[in-house]
Scaffold this active site. Structure first.
Site, mmCIF file in Angstrom:
data_model
loop_
_atom_site.group_PDB
_atom_site.id
_atom_site.type_symbol
_atom_site.label_atom_id
_atom_site.label_comp_id
_atom_site.label_asym_id
_atom_site.label_seq_id
_atom_site.Cartn_x
_atom_site.Cartn_y
_atom_site.Cartn_z
ATOM 1 N N LYS A 21 -5.805 -6.448 4.221
ATOM 2 C CA LYS A 21 -6.361 -5.085 4.395
ATOM 3 C C LYS A 21 -7.597 -4.967 3.523
ATOM 4 O O LYS A 21 -7.516 -5.171 2.303
ATOM 5 C CB LYS A 21 -5.309 -4.037 4.004
ATOM 6 N N THR A 24 -9.590 1.268 3.579
ATOM 7 C CA THR A 24 -8.615 2.353 3.724
ATOM 8 C C THR A 24 -9.388 3.607 4.069
ATOM 9 O O THR A 24 -10.528 3.791 3.616
ATOM 10 C CB THR A 24 -7.755 2.525 2.451
ATOM 11 N N GLU A 74 -7.992 -2.775 8.672
ATOM 12 C CA GLU A 74 -6.776 -2.174 8.097
ATOM 13 C C GLU A 74 -5.570 -3.090 8.278
ATOM 14 O O GLU A 74 -4.496 -2.832 7.731
ATOM 15 C CB GLU A 74 -6.472 -0.839 8.783
HETATM 16 C C1 LIG Z 1 -1.977 9.735 -1.261
HETATM 17 C C2 LIG Z 1 -2.350 9.127 0.025
HETATM 18 O O1 LIG Z 1 -2.922 9.762 0.868
HETATM 19 N N1 LIG Z 1 -2.042 7.833 0.222
HETATM 20 C C3 LIG Z 1 -2.351 7.025 1.269
HETATM 21 C C4 LIG Z 1 -3.184 7.365 2.312
HETATM 22 C C5 LIG Z 1 -3.425 6.405 3.266
HETATM 23 N N2 LIG Z 1 -2.845 5.206 3.161
HETATM 24 C C6 LIG Z 1 -3.114 4.153 4.135
HETATM 25 C C7 LIG Z 1 -2.581 4.372 5.501
HETATM 26 C C8 LIG Z 1 -3.551 3.545 6.340
HETATM 27 O O2 LIG Z 1 -3.277 2.179 6.276
HETATM 28 C C9 LIG Z 1 -4.816 3.734 5.607
HETATM 29 C C10 LIG Z 1 -5.662 4.793 6.219
HETATM 30 O O3 LIG Z 1 -5.476 6.013 5.660
HETATM 31 O O4 LIG Z 1 -4.497 4.009 4.262
HETATM 32 C C11 LIG Z 1 -2.024 4.902 2.132
HETATM 33 O O5 LIG Z 1 -1.481 3.768 2.044
HETATM 34 N N3 LIG Z 1 -1.792 5.814 1.186
#
Ligand SMILES: CC(=O)Nc1ccn([C@H]2C[C@H](O)[C@@H](CO)O2)c(=O)n1
Length: 104
Positions: A21, A24, A74
């Site tokens: 990955k 994000t 991702e």
């Molecule tokens: C606190 C919070 O929001 N934590 C997150 C947000 C997103 N992700 C991951 C989910 C997807 O793979 C990507 C895209 O948003 O990021 C995460 O692990 N934790």
């Protein structure tokens, strides 16, 4: 204040720690990461240290513009990625793509 940590859902952290990955997608509350800085990765649920990453870029990204290119980076199927983002950021069109690389 420059942020020095970031959290990921625990089930996604193996993808970060393996280098699979490399982006994000977050909302404006997390658009303050600074390219070139090193950031500690923790699990969201239990705050366990996972690895370190270097931030490469932070760019605006509209939800409607998320495509296969983003899904590949991702390391998730596109439909799953969009579903996760809709759950985490409901009705948010204005998002940010944070690109990063694993510190080995
Ligand atoms: C606190 C919070 O929001 N934590 C997150 C947000 C997103 N992700 C991951 C989910 C997807 O793979 C990507 C895209 O948003 O990021 C995460 O692990 N934790």
């Amino acid at each position: 204040m420059i942020p020095t940590s970031i959290t990921f859902f625990e089930y996604l952290t193996p993808l970060v720690a393996s280098g699979a990955k490399t982006i994000t997608i977050r909302d404006a509350s997390e658009n303050h990461y600074v390219p070139g800085t090193q950031v500690e990765v923790f699990t969201l649920e239990t705050h366990q240290k996972v690895c370190d990453i270097t931030i490469l870029s932070v760019e605006p990204l509209a939800f409607d513009d998320i495509n296969e290119f983003h899904a590949e980076q991702e390391s998730l199927p596109l439909d799953e990625l969009k579903q996760i983002i809709q759950q985490v950021y409901p009705n948010q069109q204005s998002l940010f793509m944070i690109s990063f690389e694993l510190v080995k």
